[in-house]
Design an enzyme around this catalytic site. Sequence first.
Site, PDB file in Angstrom:
ATOM      1  N   GLU A  16      45.727  12.335 -16.499  1.00 51.82           N
ATOM      2  CA  GLU A  16      46.503  13.540 -16.799  1.00 51.82           C
ATOM      3  C   GLU A  16      47.956  13.211 -17.148  1.00 51.82           C
ATOM      4  O   GLU A  16      48.839  14.067 -17.056  1.00 51.82           O
ATOM      5  CB  GLU A  16      46.406  14.506 -15.623  1.00 51.82           C
ATOM      6  CG  GLU A  16      45.004  15.072 -15.487  1.00 51.82           C
ATOM      7  CD  GLU A  16      44.811  15.893 -14.230  1.00 51.82           C
ATOM      8  OE1 GLU A  16      44.927  17.114 -14.301  1.00 51.82           O
ATOM      9  OE2 GLU A  16      44.530  15.304 -13.174  1.00 51.82           O
ATOM     10  N   SER A 191      41.519  18.322 -14.608  1.00 57.91           N
ATOM     11  CA  SER A 191      41.498  18.556 -16.050  1.00 57.91           C
ATOM     12  C   SER A 191      40.088  18.577 -16.628  1.00 57.91           C
ATOM     13  O   SER A 191      39.894  18.343 -17.817  1.00 57.91           O
ATOM     14  CB  SER A 191      42.340  17.513 -16.799  1.00 57.91           C
ATOM     15  OG  SER A 191      43.697  17.699 -16.513  1.00 57.91           O
ATOM     16  N   TYR A 264      42.863  21.425 -23.345  1.00 54.81           N
ATOM     17  CA  TYR A 264      43.927  20.672 -24.015  1.00 54.81           C
ATOM     18  C   TYR A 264      43.747  20.424 -25.509  1.00 54.81           C
ATOM     19  O   TYR A 264      44.722  20.189 -26.202  1.00 54.81           O
ATOM     20  CB  TYR A 264      44.130  19.308 -23.336  1.00 54.81           C
ATOM     21  CG  TYR A 264      44.373  19.438 -21.864  1.00 54.81           C
ATOM     22  CD1 TYR A 264      45.499  20.096 -21.384  1.00 54.81           C
ATOM     23  CD2 TYR A 264      43.464  18.926 -20.941  1.00 54.81           C
ATOM     24  CE1 TYR A 264      45.727  20.236 -20.024  1.00 54.81           C
ATOM     25  CE2 TYR A 264      43.682  19.055 -19.574  1.00 54.81           C
ATOM     26  CZ  TYR A 264      44.806  19.712 -19.127  1.00 54.81           C
ATOM     27  OH  TYR A 264      45.022  19.852 -17.797  1.00 54.81           O
ATOM     28  N   ARG A 304      48.192  26.006  -6.397  1.00 55.02           N
ATOM     29  CA  ARG A 304      47.481  27.015  -7.180  1.00 55.02           C
ATOM     30  C   ARG A 304      46.038  27.030  -6.692  1.00 55.02           C
ATOM     31  O   ARG A 304      45.414  25.973  -6.600  1.00 55.02           O
ATOM     32  CB  ARG A 304      47.527  26.692  -8.676  1.00 55.02           C
ATOM     33  CG  ARG A 304      47.181  27.924  -9.556  1.00 55.02           C
ATOM     34  CD  ARG A 304      46.952  27.552 -10.997  1.00 55.02           C
ATOM     35  NE  ARG A 304      45.719  26.823 -11.122  1.00 55.02           N
ATOM     36  CZ  ARG A 304      45.570  25.688 -11.833  1.00 55.02           C
ATOM     37  NH1 ARG A 304      46.583  25.165 -12.483  1.00 55.02           N
ATOM     38  NH2 ARG A 304      44.405  25.082 -11.877  1.00 55.02           N
ATOM     39  N   ASP A 306      42.187  28.259  -7.177  1.00 60.54           N
ATOM     40  CA  ASP A 306      41.270  28.702  -8.231  1.00 60.54           C
ATOM     41  C   ASP A 306      39.984  29.246  -7.613  1.00 60.54           C
ATOM     42  O   ASP A 306      39.386  28.600  -6.751  1.00 60.54           O
ATOM     43  CB  ASP A 306      40.943  27.534  -9.170  1.00 60.54           C
ATOM     44  CG  ASP A 306      42.186  26.994  -9.881  1.00 60.54           C
ATOM     45  OD1 ASP A 306      43.263  27.616  -9.767  1.00 60.54           O
ATOM     46  OD2 ASP A 306      42.079  25.946 -10.544  1.00 60.54           O
ATOM     47  N   GLU A 320      38.729  25.525  -6.045  1.00 57.84           N
ATOM     48  CA  GLU A 320      39.542  24.342  -5.743  1.00 57.84           C
ATOM     49  C   GLU A 320      40.993  24.741  -5.573  1.00 57.84           C
ATOM     50  O   GLU A 320      41.400  25.851  -5.920  1.00 57.84           O
ATOM     51  CB  GLU A 320      39.414  23.290  -6.855  1.00 57.84           C
ATOM     52  CG  GLU A 320      39.849  23.800  -8.212  1.00 57.84           C
ATOM     53  CD  GLU A 320      40.183  22.670  -9.178  1.00 57.84           C
ATOM     54  OE1 GLU A 320      40.389  21.525  -8.754  1.00 57.84           O
ATOM     55  OE2 GLU A 320      40.288  22.972 -10.378  1.00 57.84           O
ATOM     56  N   ASN A 322      44.945  23.207  -6.278  1.00 55.49           N
ATOM     57  CA  ASN A 322      45.732  22.164  -6.953  1.00 55.49           C
ATOM     58  C   ASN A 322      47.122  22.112  -6.348  1.00 55.49           C
ATOM     59  O   ASN A 322      47.825  23.120  -6.317  1.00 55.49           O
ATOM     60  CB  ASN A 322      45.848  22.489  -8.445  1.00 55.49           C
ATOM     61  CG  ASN A 322      44.488  22.409  -9.112  1.00 55.49           C
ATOM     62  OD1 ASN A 322      43.996  21.344  -9.433  1.00 55.49           O
ATOM     63  ND2 ASN A 322      43.843  23.558  -9.289  1.00 55.49           N
ATOM     64  N   GLY A 326      49.792  22.700 -13.243  1.00 53.74           N
ATOM     65  CA  GLY A 326      50.475  22.589 -14.531  1.00 53.74           C
ATOM     66  C   GLY A 326      51.771  23.380 -14.499  1.00 53.74           C
ATOM     67  O   GLY A 326      51.834  24.460 -13.888  1.00 53.74           O
TER      68      GLY A 326
END
Length: 371
Positions: A16, A191, A264, A304, A306, A320, A322, A326
């Site tokens: 990443e 990612s 991406y 964050r 999810d 999950e 994070n 991002g």
Amino acid sequence: MKKLRVAVLYGGRSGEHEVSLQSAASVINHLDRDRFEIVPVAIDKQGRWHLNDVSLIQGKKSLPVFKDAPRIVLPPDSAATGALISLGGSGEAKAIDVVFPVIHGPLCEDGTIQGLLELADVPYVGCGVLASAVAMDKEVAKRLARDAGLPIVSYVSLRQEHWRKEKRQVAERVEKNLGYPVFVKPANLGSSVGVQKVKEAGDLTTALANAFQYDVKVLVEVAVDAREIELSVLENPDSGADPLVSVPGEIEPNHEFYSYEAKYLDEKGAALIIPAKLDADQIRRVQDIGRKAFLSMECEGMARVDLLLDRTSEKLFFNELNTIPGFTSISMYPKLWEASGISYTELLSRLVDLAISRHKRKKALVREFHV
Ligand SMILES: Nc1ncnc2c1ncn2[C@@H]1O[C@H](COP(=O)(O)OP(=O)(O)O)[C@@H](O)[C@H]1O
Ligand SMILES: [Mg+2]
């Protein structure tokens, strides 16, 4: 007032790396210049640290990693208290007040960098060693979430050595416990690298072989026909109080799922819907899961969370967490805070302040024991 010197770490030795270059560009452009002096530190793909000149990278959308920029290290030595030391002996040591790691994935977001920062005794933004490591491992994260009473999808966890010896038995176990379709994913990555949707038994072995290239532990999960809901969580500045949660957002991938390509490579790969169209009860449940997930993994600073919202049953699942989400100006984490009344610049200032107050709290602990 003297400005605080913030070292922004970016790049890193992970898949990443490129995402980090964009996240960090955005962080550098938004940090409050009245309060902070920025020291940009690039970690190249080989893991070497370079000191960059902020005037050369200001205003960029993605940061360069100059190979000839001076090499520096952060010694794991608390006597140096957060001084970046130049390699090669030319420059002086550069003292820093706080580190903002804007790096994603293994060796960046998984507790390893955080361990170095602990040894160096320097305040840093975001989760500590424990939460970083736990959240990076999707399987351990699920176990902790389950332990906190959060709903998770049914899954099977596979070890590479076991799978190599008993491929047929493993396939049978997956079929018996989960059926199809399933998602196959490396336990410690991000990612969507190595994540695949498998619709029939014949494709399972190939998907597992692919995922085991990236990790020695792989998860196979029931595939939920789900809406993808995300939530930003921020540590409460009032230490010990419940973490703050944002309004929820939704990701609508224009691909079969939110794959690497959708994230991406394809500019129109996914739409971010802020706020997510949910009713009051759903919002309350999403925020409750976000808060509990943050607490169950003992997160600090930010995360964050999810979730998956089953389109048929309307059940919510924790997917999950994070720890370094991002951070580009169009990324979900800062966008959700903006929609909840905290501007990007204010968010960064809060994160730095949280890092400093946590460091102070830890400093006050007794480290030596005498009878
Ligand atoms: N159990 C699941 N059911 C439905 N979709 C899933 C499931 N697991 C993963 N996905 C899809 O794959 C994407 C990537 O998986 P995720 O677990 O979020 O890994 P990553 O850390 O790479 O983002 C998700 O955003 C979602 O689109
Ligand atoms: Mg994800």
